[in-house]
Design a protein around this motif. Structure first.
Motif, mmCIF file in Angstrom:
data_model
loop_
_atom_site.group_PDB
_atom_site.id
_atom_site.type_symbol
_atom_site.label_atom_id
_atom_site.label_comp_id
_atom_site.label_asym_id
_atom_site.label_seq_id
_atom_site.Cartn_x
_atom_site.Cartn_y
_atom_site.Cartn_z
ATOM 1 N N GLY A 1 0.829 -1.192 0.000
ATOM 2 C CA GLY A 1 0.000 0.000 0.000
ATOM 3 C C GLY A 1 0.864 1.242 0.000
ATOM 4 O O GLY A 1 2.075 1.179 0.258
ATOM 5 N N HIS A 2 0.254 2.370 -0.277
ATOM 6 C CA HIS A 2 0.959 3.639 -0.137
ATOM 7 C C HIS A 2 -0.055 4.742 0.128
ATOM 8 O O HIS A 2 -1.245 4.631 -0.214
ATOM 9 N N ALA A 3 0.427 5.810 0.785
ATOM 10 C CA ALA A 3 -0.479 6.865 1.230
ATOM 11 C C ALA A 3 0.314 8.134 1.492
ATOM 12 O O ALA A 3 1.539 8.116 1.629
ATOM 13 N N GLU A 4 -0.407 9.235 1.588
ATOM 14 C CA GLU A 4 0.199 10.497 1.991
ATOM 15 C C GLU A 4 0.312 10.526 3.510
ATOM 16 O O GLU A 4 -0.644 10.194 4.221
ATOM 17 N N ALA A 5 1.482 10.890 4.012
ATOM 18 C CA ALA A 5 1.668 10.990 5.457
ATOM 19 C C ALA A 5 0.782 12.089 6.033
ATOM 20 O O ALA A 5 0.606 13.150 5.420
ATOM 21 N N LEU A 6 0.235 11.854 7.226
ATOM 22 C CA LEU A 6 -0.632 12.846 7.874
ATOM 23 C C LEU A 6 0.177 13.908 8.601
ATOM 24 O O LEU A 6 -0.251 15.053 8.712
ATOM 25 N N ARG A 7 1.308 13.516 9.152
ATOM 26 C CA ARG A 7 2.189 14.440 9.897
ATOM 27 C C ARG A 7 1.447 15.153 11.015
ATOM 28 O O ARG A 7 1.523 16.365 11.179
ATOM 29 N N GLU A 8 0.705 14.360 11.789
ATOM 30 C CA GLU A 8 -0.038 14.866 12.934
ATOM 31 C C GLU A 8 0.383 14.114 14.188
ATOM 32 O O GLU A 8 0.882 12.986 14.102
ATOM 33 N N PRO A 9 0.175 14.710 15.366
ATOM 34 C CA PRO A 9 0.471 13.983 16.605
ATOM 35 C C PRO A 9 -0.377 12.717 16.703
ATOM 36 O O PRO A 9 -1.547 12.707 16.303
ATOM 37 N N VAL A 10 0.219 11.652 17.215
ATOM 38 C CA VAL A 10 -0.491 10.390 17.418
ATOM 39 C C VAL A 10 -0.453 10.055 18.901
ATOM 40 O O VAL A 10 0.616 9.880 19.486
ATOM 41 N N VAL A 11 -1.633 9.991 19.504
ATOM 42 C CA VAL A 11 -1.756 9.552 20.892
ATOM 43 C C VAL A 11 -2.658 8.323 20.879
ATOM 44 O O VAL A 11 -3.846 8.416 20.548
ATOM 45 N N ALA A 12 -2.068 7.176 21.197
ATOM 46 C CA ALA A 12 -2.803 5.918 21.152
ATOM 47 C C ALA A 12 -2.948 5.342 22.547
ATOM 48 O O ALA A 12 -2.025 5.408 23.371
ATOM 49 N N HIS A 13 -4.121 4.790 22.801
ATOM 50 C CA HIS A 13 -4.372 4.112 24.068
ATOM 51 C C HIS A 13 -5.277 2.934 23.767
ATOM 52 O O HIS A 13 -6.482 3.103 23.523
ATOM 53 N N GLY A 14 -4.698 1.730 23.751
ATOM 54 C CA GLY A 14 -5.487 0.546 23.431
ATOM 55 C C GLY A 14 -6.168 0.677 22.082
ATOM 56 O O GLY A 14 -5.496 0.893 21.061
ATOM 57 N N PRO A 15 -7.500 0.624 22.058
ATOM 58 C CA PRO A 15 -8.228 0.633 20.786
ATOM 59 C C PRO A 15 -8.585 2.019 20.275
ATOM 60 O O PRO A 15 -9.386 2.143 19.352
ATOM 61 N N PHE A 16 -8.010 3.068 20.875
ATOM 62 C CA PHE A 16 -8.311 4.436 20.474
ATOM 63 C C PHE A 16 -7.036 5.111 19.966
ATOM 64 O O PHE A 16 -5.974 4.994 20.589
ATOM 65 N N VAL A 17 -7.150 5.838 18.854
ATOM 66 C CA VAL A 17 -6.013 6.582 18.310
ATOM 67 C C VAL A 17 -6.483 7.995 17.989
ATOM 68 O O VAL A 17 -7.287 8.210 17.075
ATOM 69 N N MET A 18 -5.975 8.961 18.751
ATOM 70 C CA MET A 18 -6.395 10.345 18.595
ATOM 71 C C MET A 18 -5.161 11.248 18.479
ATOM 72 O O MET A 18 -4.041 10.757 18.333
ATOM 73 N N ASN A 19 -5.382 12.563 18.546
ATOM 74 C CA ASN A 19 -4.284 13.525 18.433
ATOM 75 C C ASN A 19 -3.796 14.041 19.776
ATOM 76 O O ASN A 19 -2.683 14.543 19.883
ATOM 77 N N THR A 20 -4.649 13.957 20.811
ATOM 78 C CA THR A 20 -4.281 14.489 22.120
ATOM 79 C C THR A 20 -4.711 13.524 23.220
ATOM 80 O O THR A 20 -5.619 12.691 23.029
ATOM 81 N N ARG A 21 -4.085 13.670 24.390
ATOM 82 C CA ARG A 21 -4.467 12.862 25.540
ATOM 83 C C ARG A 21 -5.903 13.178 25.969
ATOM 84 O O ARG A 21 -6.656 12.273 26.382
ATOM 85 N N GLU A 22 -6.299 14.436 25.861
ATOM 86 C CA GLU A 22 -7.664 14.821 26.229
ATOM 87 C C GLU A 22 -8.690 14.095 25.360
ATOM 88 O O GLU A 22 -9.767 13.705 25.845
ATOM 89 N N GLU A 23 -8.382 13.919 24.092
ATOM 90 C CA GLU A 23 -9.301 13.206 23.194
ATOM 91 C C GLU A 23 -9.376 11.720 23.547
ATOM 92 O O GLU A 23 -10.434 11.090 23.364
ATOM 93 N N ILE A 24 -8.294 11.153 24.048
ATOM 94 C CA ILE A 24 -8.325 9.769 24.510
ATOM 95 C C ILE A 24 -9.259 9.629 25.709
ATOM 96 O O ILE A 24 -10.083 8.712 25.777
ATOM 97 N N VAL A 25 -9.135 10.538 26.655
ATOM 98 C CA VAL A 25 -10.010 10.519 27.832
ATOM 99 C C VAL A 25 -11.468 10.645 27.402
ATOM 100 O O VAL A 25 -12.354 9.943 27.905
ATOM 101 N N GLU A 26 -11.724 11.526 26.457
ATOM 102 C CA GLU A 26 -13.085 11.693 25.941
ATOM 103 C C GLU A 26 -13.592 10.413 25.290
ATOM 104 O O GLU A 26 -14.767 10.030 25.465
ATOM 105 N N ALA A 27 -12.713 9.724 24.528
ATOM 106 C CA ALA A 27 -13.105 8.474 23.870
ATOM 107 C C ALA A 27 -13.475 7.418 24.901
ATOM 108 O O ALA A 27 -14.486 6.704 24.757
#
Length: 285
Positions: A246-272
């Motif tokens: 496969g191939h794709a354009e890089a997003l170049r954004e922060p990645v904050v992952a916690h188990g089954p959730f992948v967001m941009n910030t820790r606050e968004e993980i808590v919200e998830a």
């Protein structure tokens, strides 16, 4: 025009899940991600006996990315909280957009639990940009016959096109982020050149056999990290191989992952987590 070369090989690391043989090429100690490709598990190959317990992936949540599951051998039942349900068989692919939140299960159908048989799966996680992380969940289940199998002129290579364009044909999945996704079957002596790759992130994993790229060899259970330089990629195989490509354009954004959730910030993980616990990911399976 110049060809790309291998930067590094990343052997898949053994990480079994119960009695499911599992090897994980991504992430690994040397590579956290191949932006936007986050995670790749290779389950099997193995043979299940009759009256088995099947796959262990009961209901669990996701938010913020997409899961793509390739059924190399065997079969798989998908169910999710958005109401999708299907049994996908050998050669098929499942593409699920978790988006703002979904609960799904990937388990073995009743006939596999009863009869057993060979099983081999690949599961890939593809990140979504922040602007799409809260998009509506979606699911596409494809059988082998739904996926264009595009052969080379000499009959030694078949590209199974899941998403993107190849030789004037389009894959059945319309990727939200313009991801190209395929599996490539190379017979002995087969060779394939993929042009116009400058600036794209490449995903190349050898499922079976061995391939050659730029004069270097890569064998099964290796993720092939490709150098940025070059416009095209030539893949060849002396004895035959199956690869995920496969191939794709890089997003170049922060990645904050916690188990089954992948967001941009820790606050968004808590919200998830809070949203999932509050039942906002849909109904029960």
């Amino acid at each position: 025009m110049s060809d790309k070369t291998i930067k590094r090989l990343h052997p898949a690391l053994r990480d079994d899940i119960g009695d499911l043989l599992t090897q994980r090429p991504l992430p690994n100690p040397h590579l956290a991600q191949l932006d936007p490709f986050l995670f790749l598990n290779h389950h099997g190959p193995q043979v299940y006996a009759p009256n088995n317990h099947g796959l262990p992936f009961g209901p669990h949540p996701h938010r913020g990315f997409e899961t793509v599951t390739f059924i190399v051998e065997g079969m798989l039942t998908h169910k999710d909280s958005a109401g999708h349900e299907s049994i996908i068989r050998e050669g098929g692919v499942q593409w699920m957009t978790a988006g703002r939140g979904i609960v799904h299960a990937e388990v073995s159908p009743a006939e596999f639990l009863q009869d057993g048989g060979p099983l081999e799966l690949l599961q890939l996680w593809v990140n979504l940009p922040g602007s799409l992380k809260m998009t509506a969940p979606a699911y596409t289940g494809l059988q082998r016959g739904d996926i264009p199998a595009i052969g080379s002129a000499d009959g030694r290579v078949t590209l199974n096109l899941v998403a993107g364009q190849w030789q004037g044909r389009s894959g059945p999945v319309n990727s939200l982020t313009g991801v190209f996704m395929s599996t490539i079957e190379l017979q002995a002596g087969g060779s394939l050149r993929v042009p116009e790759l400058r600036g794209r992130t490449l995903l190349l994993y050898v499922v079976r056999g061995a391939i050659e790229v730029g004069g270097d060899l890569a064998s099964a259970f290796n993720l092939v990290e490709i150098n940025d330089e070059g416009d095209s990629l030539e893949i060849s195989s002396e004895a035959g191989a199956l690869v995920l490509f496969g191939h794709a354009e890089a997003l170049r954004e922060p990645v904050v992952a916690h188990g089954p959730f992948v967001m941009n910030t820790r606050e968004e993980i808590v919200e998830a987590i809070n949203d999932y616990q509050a039942g906002k990911f849909g109904g029960t399976l």
